[in-house]
Write a protein that holds these residues in place. Structure first.
Motif, PDB file in Angstrom:
ATOM      1  N   PHE A  61       0.824  -1.215   0.000  1.00 24.97           N
ATOM      2  CA  PHE A  61       0.000   0.000   0.000  1.00 24.97           C
ATOM      3  C   PHE A  61       0.857   1.263   0.000  1.00 24.97           C
ATOM      4  O   PHE A  61       0.595   2.212  -0.748  1.00 24.97           O
ATOM      5  CB  PHE A  61      -0.946  -0.006   1.202  1.00 24.97           C
ATOM      6  N   ILE A  62       1.899   1.283   0.812  1.00 28.84           N
ATOM      7  CA  ILE A  62       2.775   2.451   0.886  1.00 28.84           C
ATOM      8  C   ILE A  62       3.418   2.718  -0.473  1.00 28.84           C
ATOM      9  O   ILE A  62       3.428   3.857  -0.956  1.00 28.84           O
ATOM     10  CB  ILE A  62       3.845   2.258   1.983  1.00 28.84           C
ATOM     11  N   ALA A  63       3.945   1.676  -1.095  1.00 25.80           N
ATOM     12  CA  ALA A  63       4.588   1.850  -2.407  1.00 25.80           C
ATOM     13  C   ALA A  63       3.579   2.310  -3.451  1.00 25.80           C
ATOM     14  O   ALA A  63       3.840   3.250  -4.212  1.00 25.80           O
ATOM     15  CB  ALA A  63       5.257   0.542  -2.838  1.00 25.80           C
ATOM     16  N   MET A  64       2.428   1.678  -3.496  1.00 22.47           N
ATOM     17  CA  MET A  64       1.406   2.048  -4.461  1.00 22.47           C
ATOM     18  C   MET A  64       0.938   3.471  -4.240  1.00 22.47           C
ATOM     19  O   MET A  64       0.755   4.238  -5.197  1.00 22.47           O
ATOM     20  CB  MET A  64       0.221   1.073  -4.365  1.00 22.47           C
ATOM     21  N   SER A  65       0.786   3.872  -2.981  1.00 24.79           N
ATOM     22  CA  SER A  65       0.320   5.230  -2.669  1.00 24.79           C
ATOM     23  C   SER A  65       1.261   6.284  -3.218  1.00 24.79           C
ATOM     24  O   SER A  65       0.819   7.295  -3.781  1.00 24.79           O
ATOM     25  CB  SER A  65       0.170   5.413  -1.157  1.00 24.79           C
ATOM     26  N   ARG A  66       2.560   6.086  -3.060  1.00 27.74           N
ATOM     27  CA  ARG A  66       3.523   7.075  -3.571  1.00 27.74           C
ATOM     28  C   ARG A  66       3.391   7.231  -5.076  1.00 27.74           C
ATOM     29  O   ARG A  66       3.585   8.304  -5.631  1.00 27.74           O
ATOM     30  CB  ARG A  66       4.957   6.674  -3.201  1.00 27.74           C
ATOM     31  N   ASN A  67       3.045   6.153  -5.747  1.00 20.94           N
ATOM     32  CA  ASN A  67       2.943   6.187  -7.201  1.00 20.94           C
ATOM     33  C   ASN A  67       1.646   6.825  -7.696  1.00 20.94           C
ATOM     34  O   ASN A  67       1.647   7.471  -8.735  1.00 20.94           O
ATOM     35  CB  ASN A  67       3.074   4.772  -7.769  1.00 20.94           C
ATOM     36  N   VAL A  68       0.546   6.654  -6.966  1.00 20.57           N
ATOM     37  CA  VAL A  68      -0.746   7.088  -7.515  1.00 20.57           C
ATOM     38  C   VAL A  68      -1.395   8.282  -6.820  1.00 20.57           C
ATOM     39  O   VAL A  68      -2.214   8.958  -7.440  1.00 20.57           O
ATOM     40  CB  VAL A  68      -1.763   5.925  -7.576  1.00 20.57           C
ATOM     41  N   VAL A  69      -1.066   8.574  -5.578  1.00 21.85           N
ATOM     42  CA  VAL A  69      -1.723   9.687  -4.878  1.00 21.85           C
ATOM     43  C   VAL A  69      -1.565  11.006  -5.628  1.00 21.85           C
ATOM     44  O   VAL A  69      -2.551  11.734  -5.796  1.00 21.85           O
ATOM     45  CB  VAL A  69      -1.263   9.786  -3.405  1.00 21.85           C
ATOM     46  N   PRO A  70      -0.369  11.361  -6.118  1.00 24.09           N
ATOM     47  CA  PRO A  70      -0.271  12.626  -6.853  1.00 24.09           C
ATOM     48  C   PRO A  70      -1.199  12.673  -8.075  1.00 24.09           C
ATOM     49  O   PRO A  70      -1.806  13.700  -8.359  1.00 24.09           O
ATOM     50  CB  PRO A  70       1.197  12.689  -7.275  1.00 24.09           C
ATOM     51  N   GLN A  71      -1.312  11.565  -8.771  1.00 21.39           N
ATOM     52  CA  GLN A  71      -2.198  11.510  -9.935  1.00 21.39           C
ATOM     53  C   GLN A  71      -3.663  11.661  -9.526  1.00 21.39           C
ATOM     54  O   GLN A  71      -4.430  12.383 -10.189  1.00 21.39           O
ATOM     55  CB  GLN A  71      -2.019  10.183 -10.682  1.00 21.39           C
ATOM     56  N   LEU A  72      -4.058  10.985  -8.472  1.00 23.58           N
ATOM     57  CA  LEU A  72      -5.446  11.069  -8.009  1.00 23.58           C
ATOM     58  C   LEU A  72      -5.794  12.487  -7.564  1.00 23.58           C
ATOM     59  O   LEU A  72      -6.862  13.010  -7.913  1.00 23.58           O
ATOM     60  CB  LEU A  72      -5.679  10.086  -6.866  1.00 23.58           C
ATOM     61  N   VAL A  73      -4.912  13.106  -6.819  1.00 25.17           N
ATOM     62  CA  VAL A  73      -5.178  14.466  -6.337  1.00 25.17           C
ATOM     63  C   VAL A  73      -5.218  15.448  -7.509  1.00 25.17           C
ATOM     64  O   VAL A  73      -6.094  16.314  -7.574  1.00 25.17           O
ATOM     65  CB  VAL A  73      -4.140  14.891  -5.283  1.00 25.17           C
ATOM     66  N   SER A  74      -4.308  15.303  -8.459  1.00 27.28           N
ATOM     67  CA  SER A  74      -4.331  16.167  -9.636  1.00 27.28           C
ATOM     68  C   SER A  74      -5.627  16.009 -10.412  1.00 27.28           C
ATOM     69  O   SER A  74      -6.180  16.994 -10.925  1.00 27.28           O
ATOM     70  CB  SER A  74      -3.137  15.867 -10.546  1.00 27.28           C
ATOM     71  N   GLU A  75      -6.118  14.803 -10.497  1.00 27.09           N
ATOM     72  CA  GLU A  75      -7.388  14.561 -11.197  1.00 27.09           C
ATOM     73  C   GLU A  75      -8.558  15.199 -10.454  1.00 27.09           C
ATOM     74  O   GLU A  75      -9.466  15.775 -11.065  1.00 27.09           O
ATOM     75  CB  GLU A  75      -7.612  13.056 -11.381  1.00 27.09           C
ATOM     76  N   ILE A  76      -8.547  15.136  -9.142  1.00 30.60           N
ATOM     77  CA  ILE A  76      -9.604  15.787  -8.355  1.00 30.60           C
ATOM     78  C   ILE A  76      -9.583  17.292  -8.604  1.00 30.60           C
ATOM     79  O   ILE A  76     -10.627  17.911  -8.831  1.00 30.60           O
ATOM     80  CB  ILE A  76      -9.445  15.479  -6.846  1.00 30.60           C
ATOM     81  N   ILE A  77      -8.397  17.888  -8.581  1.00 27.39           N
ATOM     82  CA  ILE A  77      -8.276  19.330  -8.826  1.00 27.39           C
ATOM     83  C   ILE A  77      -8.792  19.664 -10.230  1.00 27.39           C
ATOM     84  O   ILE A  77      -9.518  20.634 -10.427  1.00 27.39           O
ATOM     85  CB  ILE A  77      -6.816  19.796  -8.633  1.00 27.39           C
ATOM     86  N   ARG A  78      -8.429  18.862 -11.204  1.00 29.29           N
ATOM     87  CA  ARG A  78      -8.869  19.081 -12.589  1.00 29.29           C
ATOM     88  C   ARG A  78     -10.390  19.010 -12.698  1.00 29.29           C
ATOM     89  O   ARG A  78     -11.030  19.878 -13.306  1.00 29.29           O
ATOM     90  CB  ARG A  78      -8.222  18.056 -13.523  1.00 29.29           C
ATOM     91  N   LEU A  79     -10.973  18.007 -12.084  1.00 33.50           N
ATOM     92  CA  LEU A  79     -12.435  17.840 -12.144  1.00 33.50           C
ATOM     93  C   LEU A  79     -13.155  18.958 -11.389  1.00 33.50           C
ATOM     94  O   LEU A  79     -14.203  19.444 -11.831  1.00 33.50           O
ATOM     95  CB  LEU A  79     -12.835  16.468 -11.601  1.00 33.50           C
ATOM     96  N   GLN A  80     -12.594  19.377 -10.254  1.00 35.17           N
ATOM     97  CA  GLN A  80     -13.197  20.503  -9.526  1.00 35.17           C
ATOM     98  C   GLN A  80     -13.179  21.768 -10.377  1.00 35.17           C
ATOM     99  O   GLN A  80     -14.141  22.531 -10.384  1.00 35.17           O
ATOM    100  CB  GLN A  80     -12.463  20.752  -8.203  1.00 35.17           C
ATOM    101  N   LYS A  81     -12.109  21.974 -11.118  1.00 38.09           N
ATOM    102  CA  LYS A  81     -12.009  23.148 -11.986  1.00 38.09           C
ATOM    103  C   LYS A  81     -13.068  23.080 -13.092  1.00 38.09           C
ATOM    104  O   LYS A  81     -13.717  24.089 -13.395  1.00 38.09           O
ATOM    105  CB  LYS A  81     -10.615  23.267 -12.578  1.00 38.09           C
ATOM    106  N   ILE A  82     -13.258  21.914 -13.664  1.00 38.04           N
ATOM    107  CA  ILE A  82     -14.272  21.745 -14.700  1.00 38.04           C
ATOM    108  C   ILE A  82     -15.647  22.069 -14.143  1.00 38.04           C
ATOM    109  O   ILE A  82     -16.447  22.785 -14.769  1.00 38.04           O
ATOM    110  CB  ILE A  82     -14.254  20.307 -15.292  1.00 38.04           C
ATOM    111  N   LEU A  83     -15.926  21.550 -12.960  1.00 40.78           N
ATOM    112  CA  LEU A  83     -17.232  21.828 -12.335  1.00 40.78           C
ATOM    113  C   LEU A  83     -17.411  23.322 -12.056  1.00 40.78           C
ATOM    114  O   LEU A  83     -18.471  23.898 -12.307  1.00 40.78           O
ATOM    115  CB  LEU A  83     -17.384  21.027 -11.043  1.00 40.78           C
ATOM    116  N   LYS A  84     -16.365  23.942 -11.548  1.00 37.55           N
ATOM    117  CA  LYS A  84     -16.429  25.365 -11.237  1.00 37.55           C
ATOM    118  C   LYS A  84     -16.623  26.191 -12.512  1.00 37.55           C
ATOM    119  O   LYS A  84     -17.452  27.107 -12.562  1.00 37.55           O
ATOM    120  CB  LYS A  84     -15.149  25.802 -10.520  1.00 37.55           C
ATOM    121  N   ASP A  85     -15.866  25.858 -13.553  1.00 37.49           N
ATOM    122  CA  ASP A  85     -15.945  26.589 -14.818  1.00 37.49           C
ATOM    123  C   ASP A  85     -17.288  26.404 -15.527  1.00 37.49           C
ATOM    124  O   ASP A  85     -17.734  27.291 -16.241  1.00 37.49           O
ATOM    125  CB  ASP A  85     -14.820  26.178 -15.764  1.00 37.49           C
ATOM    126  N   SER A  86     -17.928  25.272 -15.300  1.00 38.41           N
ATOM    127  CA  SER A  86     -19.215  25.030 -15.963  1.00 38.41           C
ATOM    128  C   SER A  86     -20.387  25.489 -15.109  1.00 38.41           C
ATOM    129  O   SER A  86     -21.533  25.333 -15.491  1.00 38.41           O
ATOM    130  CB  SER A  86     -19.350  23.539 -16.294  1.00 38.41           C
TER     131      SER A  86
END
Length: 90
Positions: A61-86
């Motif tokens: 879990f620790i190894a996997m988290s380091r690899n994917v957490v940045p991607q997941l958080v970036s995707e959340i930020i991207r989707l929040q921006k889309i929602l805000k812009d629309s």
């Protein structure tokens, strides 16, 4: 989560040793030695993180988290921006 909280998660991830992190478990991934997380890739390794008392699933879990957490958080930020812009609100 607020954007500031998400950006803080990214900041913490960026301070950690760069990915990829790969979990190696004795008897599952190699024959002898210790359980460890290899940081970097085989051609450009950083240091190994060794564990003396950890459940194998927690290490994975620790190894996997380091690899994917940045991607997941970036995707959340991207989707929040889309929602805000629309101007869609939930």
């Amino acid at each position: 989560m607020e954007t500031k909280e998400l950006e803080n998660i990214i900041k913490i991830c960026n301070k950690a040793t760069r990915p990829p992190w790969n979990s190696f478990i004795e008897e599952r991934d190699h024959e002898s030695g210790s359980n460890f997380i290899m940081t970097g890739d085989e051609n450009d390794r950083d240091y190994d993180i060794e564990f003396f008392n950890i459940r194998k699933d927690d290490q994975d879990f620790i190894a996997m988290s380091r690899n994917v957490v940045p991607q997941l958080v970036s995707e959340i930020i991207r989707l929040q921006k889309i929602l805000k812009d629309s101007s869609i609100s939930f």
